[in-house]
Design a protein around this motif. Structure first.
Motif, PDB file in Angstrom:
ATOM      1  N   ALA A  81      45.249  -3.371 -47.817  1.00 36.94           N
ATOM      2  CA  ALA A  81      44.640  -2.034 -47.805  1.00 36.94           C
ATOM      3  C   ALA A  81      45.481  -0.991 -48.528  1.00 36.94           C
ATOM      4  O   ALA A  81      44.953  -0.046 -49.095  1.00 36.94           O
ATOM      5  N   GLY A  82      46.793  -1.150 -48.554  1.00 33.22           N
ATOM      6  CA  GLY A  82      47.662  -0.172 -49.195  1.00 33.22           C
ATOM      7  C   GLY A  82      47.791  -0.336 -50.698  1.00 33.22           C
ATOM      8  O   GLY A  82      48.455   0.458 -51.349  1.00 33.22           O
ATOM      9  N   ARG A  83      47.141  -1.317 -51.269  1.00 35.13           N
ATOM     10  CA  ARG A  83      47.255  -1.578 -52.707  1.00 35.13           C
ATOM     11  C   ARG A  83      46.150  -0.873 -53.496  1.00 35.13           C
ATOM     12  O   ARG A  83      45.086  -0.610 -52.975  1.00 35.13           O
ATOM     13  N   ARG A  84      46.465  -0.597 -54.768  1.00 32.55           N
ATOM     14  CA  ARG A  84      45.448  -0.043 -55.674  1.00 32.55           C
ATOM     15  C   ARG A  84      44.768  -1.213 -56.365  1.00 32.55           C
ATOM     16  O   ARG A  84      45.287  -1.756 -57.333  1.00 32.55           O
ATOM     17  N   LEU A  85      43.610  -1.594 -55.835  1.00 32.04           N
ATOM     18  CA  LEU A  85      42.922  -2.782 -56.321  1.00 32.04           C
ATOM     19  C   LEU A  85      41.780  -2.423 -57.258  1.00 32.04           C
ATOM     20  O   LEU A  85      41.060  -1.456 -57.028  1.00 32.04           O
ATOM     21  N   TYR A  86      41.631  -3.232 -58.297  1.00 34.49           N
ATOM     22  CA  TYR A  86      40.499  -3.107 -59.221  1.00 34.49           C
ATOM     23  C   TYR A  86      39.610  -4.315 -58.968  1.00 34.49           C
ATOM     24  O   TYR A  86      40.005  -5.456 -59.177  1.00 34.49           O
ATOM     25  N   TRP A  87      38.384  -4.060 -58.480  1.00 38.14           N
ATOM     26  CA  TRP A  87      37.499  -5.116 -58.016  1.00 38.14           C
ATOM     27  C   TRP A  87      36.607  -5.699 -59.102  1.00 38.14           C
ATOM     28  O   TRP A  87      36.306  -6.885 -59.084  1.00 38.14           O
ATOM     29  N   ARG A  88      36.167  -4.876 -60.030  1.00 42.24           N
ATOM     30  CA  ARG A  88      35.203  -5.346 -61.030  1.00 42.24           C
ATOM     31  C   ARG A  88      35.816  -6.441 -61.901  1.00 42.24           C
ATOM     32  O   ARG A  88      36.930  -6.317 -62.384  1.00 42.24           O
ATOM     33  N   GLY A  89      35.063  -7.529 -62.099  1.00 43.59           N
ATOM     34  CA  GLY A  89      35.529  -8.659 -62.884  1.00 43.59           C
ATOM     35  C   GLY A  89      36.316  -9.678 -62.069  1.00 43.59           C
ATOM     36  O   GLY A  89      36.690 -10.728 -62.583  1.00 43.59           O
ATOM     37  N   SER A  90      36.565  -9.377 -60.806  1.00 40.69           N
ATOM     38  CA  SER A  90      37.350 -10.276 -59.960  1.00 40.69           C
ATOM     39  C   SER A  90      36.588 -11.550 -59.631  1.00 40.69           C
ATOM     40  O   SER A  90      35.394 -11.512 -59.349  1.00 40.69           O
ATOM     41  N   PRO A  91      37.287 -12.690 -59.618  1.00 46.72           N
ATOM     42  CA  PRO A  91      36.649 -13.933 -59.187  1.00 46.72           C
ATOM     43  C   PRO A  91      36.297 -13.853 -57.694  1.00 46.72           C
ATOM     44  O   PRO A  91      37.057 -13.283 -56.907  1.00 46.72           O
ATOM     45  N   VAL A  92      35.154 -14.414 -57.338  1.00 43.22           N
ATOM     46  CA  VAL A  92      34.727 -14.451 -55.935  1.00 43.22           C
ATOM     47  C   VAL A  92      34.115 -15.821 -55.638  1.00 43.22           C
ATOM     48  O   VAL A  92      33.365 -16.353 -56.454  1.00 43.22           O
ATOM     49  N   THR A  93      34.492 -16.380 -54.490  1.00 43.19           N
ATOM     50  CA  THR A  93      33.940 -17.649 -54.022  1.00 43.19           C
ATOM     51  C   THR A  93      33.459 -17.453 -52.596  1.00 43.19           C
ATOM     52  O   THR A  93      34.153 -16.830 -51.785  1.00 43.19           O
ATOM     53  N   ILE A  94      32.274 -17.980 -52.301  1.00 46.00           N
ATOM     54  CA  ILE A  94      31.692 -17.872 -50.961  1.00 46.00           C
ATOM     55  C   ILE A  94      31.436 -19.279 -50.434  1.00 46.00           C
ATOM     56  O   ILE A  94      30.846 -20.103 -51.127  1.00 46.00           O
ATOM     57  N   TRP A  95      31.891 -19.529 -49.195  1.00 42.33           N
ATOM     58  CA  TRP A  95      31.658 -20.805 -48.523  1.00 42.33           C
ATOM     59  C   TRP A  95      30.948 -20.560 -47.195  1.00 42.33           C
ATOM     60  O   TRP A  95      31.057 -19.474 -46.617  1.00 42.33           O
ATOM     61  N   THR A  96      30.267 -21.582 -46.693  1.00 41.09           N
ATOM     62  CA  THR A  96      29.813 -21.606 -45.302  1.00 41.09           C
ATOM     63  C   THR A  96      30.484 -22.805 -44.653  1.00 41.09           C
ATOM     64  O   THR A  96      30.590 -23.881 -45.254  1.00 41.09           O
ATOM     65  N   ALA A  97      30.962 -22.605 -43.433  1.00 41.83           N
ATOM     66  CA  ALA A  97      31.678 -23.659 -42.709  1.00 41.83           C
ATOM     67  C   ALA A  97      30.946 -23.926 -41.396  1.00 41.83           C
ATOM     68  O   ALA A  97      31.078 -23.165 -40.441  1.00 41.83           O
ATOM     69  N   PRO A  98      30.164 -24.997 -41.327  1.00 40.29           N
ATOM     70  CA  PRO A  98      29.363 -25.265 -40.136  1.00 40.29           C
ATOM     71  C   PRO A  98      30.167 -25.653 -38.900  1.00 40.29           C
ATOM     72  O   PRO A  98      29.731 -25.431 -37.782  1.00 40.29           O
ATOM     73  N   ASP A  99      31.367 -26.214 -39.095  1.00 37.11           N
ATOM     74  CA  ASP A  99      32.136 -26.674 -37.941  1.00 37.11           C
ATOM     75  C   ASP A  99      33.577 -26.161 -37.949  1.00 37.11           C
ATOM     76  O   ASP A  99      34.468 -26.806 -37.407  1.00 37.11           O
ATOM     77  N   LEU A 100      33.813 -25.017 -38.561  1.00 34.48           N
ATOM     78  CA  LEU A 100      35.135 -24.395 -38.627  1.00 34.48           C
ATOM     79  C   LEU A 100      36.170 -25.265 -39.319  1.00 34.48           C
ATOM     80  O   LEU A 100      37.355 -25.187 -39.048  1.00 34.48           O
ATOM     81  N   SER A 101      35.713 -26.097 -40.249  1.00 30.79           N
ATOM     82  CA  SER A 101      36.606 -26.963 -41.006  1.00 30.79           C
ATOM     83  C   SER A 101      36.444 -26.651 -42.490  1.00 30.79           C
ATOM     84  O   SER A 101      35.334 -26.702 -43.018  1.00 30.79           O
ATOM     85  N   MET A 102      37.540 -26.353 -43.162  1.00 33.44           N
ATOM     86  CA  MET A 102      37.471 -26.068 -44.597  1.00 33.44           C
ATOM     87  C   MET A 102      37.118 -27.337 -45.371  1.00 33.44           C
ATOM     88  O   MET A 102      36.485 -27.265 -46.424  1.00 33.44           O
ATOM     89  N   ALA A 103      37.475 -28.493 -44.823  1.00 36.00           N
ATOM     90  CA  ALA A 103      37.168 -29.758 -45.490  1.00 36.00           C
ATOM     91  C   ALA A 103      35.665 -30.001 -45.572  1.00 36.00           C
ATOM     92  O   ALA A 103      35.183 -30.633 -46.508  1.00 36.00           O
ATOM     93  N   ARG A 104      34.907 -29.490 -44.615  1.00 41.03           N
ATOM     94  CA  ARG A 104      33.458 -29.679 -44.612  1.00 41.03           C
ATOM     95  C   ARG A 104      32.709 -28.419 -45.041  1.00 41.03           C
ATOM     96  O   ARG A 104      31.484 -28.372 -44.987  1.00 41.03           O
ATOM     97  N   ALA A 105      33.433 -27.398 -45.464  1.00 46.44           N
ATOM     98  CA  ALA A 105      32.789 -26.156 -45.905  1.00 46.44           C
ATOM     99  C   ALA A 105      32.033 -26.396 -47.202  1.00 46.44           C
ATOM    100  O   ALA A 105      32.477 -27.130 -48.081  1.00 46.44           O
TER     101      ALA A 105
END
Length: 143
Positions: A81-105
């Motif tokens: 929160a204390g950083r000066r961030l530039y958001w536009r052009g930033s890479p973004v990845t979205i996952w869904t995790a059905p069982d709270l496991s990143m391996a199965r996300a």
């Protein structure tokens, strides 16, 4: 309700490097520690994912996949929160995790932020992202 995990890598203007911003939303406290990583509980609106199969002019062109969501800036971790961030052009990845496991996300979206509109009064940021098509933006059939 499935756990939603979002990784955004905005540009830190002062450090001149990308930083990881991990955002999560889910049904329990364990949702914010999937994969042994902390995921900030600052998602205001869950991602709306879409693909338009026909544009307004009915030219037959398919629109690239899009994602639209909002985050609560005041709920980001203090070290982010204390950083000066530039958001536009930033890479973004979205996952869904059905069982709270990143391996199965399941990876639901990979793209870049096209718009980041702040709402100063609410301390929120509305983010829109699009799947990158740069790797196919060229003549595929050449003679």
């Amino acid at each position: 309700m499935q756990t939603v995990l979002i990784l955004i890598r905005p540009w830190d203007r002062d450090a001149e490097e990308r930083v990881d911003v991990r955002i999560g939303d889910g049904p329990s406290a364990q949702s914010f520690a999937v994969g042994g990583q902390p995921w900030a509980p600052c998602l205001v609106e869950r991602p709306q994912l879409s693909i338009e199969l026909c544009d307004a002019a009915i030219t037959g062109q398919v629109q690239a996949g899009q994602a639209d969501f909002s985050i609560q800036l005041s709920s980001l971790p203090a070290e982010i929160a204390g950083r000066r961030l530039y958001w536009r052009g930033s890479p973004v990845t979205i996952w869904t995790a059905p069982d709270l496991s990143m391996a199965r996300a399941a990876t639901e979206f990979v793209g870049r932020i096209t718009s980041a509109r702040p709402d100063s009064a609410r301390r929120q940021q509305r983010i829109q992202a699009k799947v990158s098509t740069k790797f196919i933006d060229k003549d595929l059939l050449t003679f």
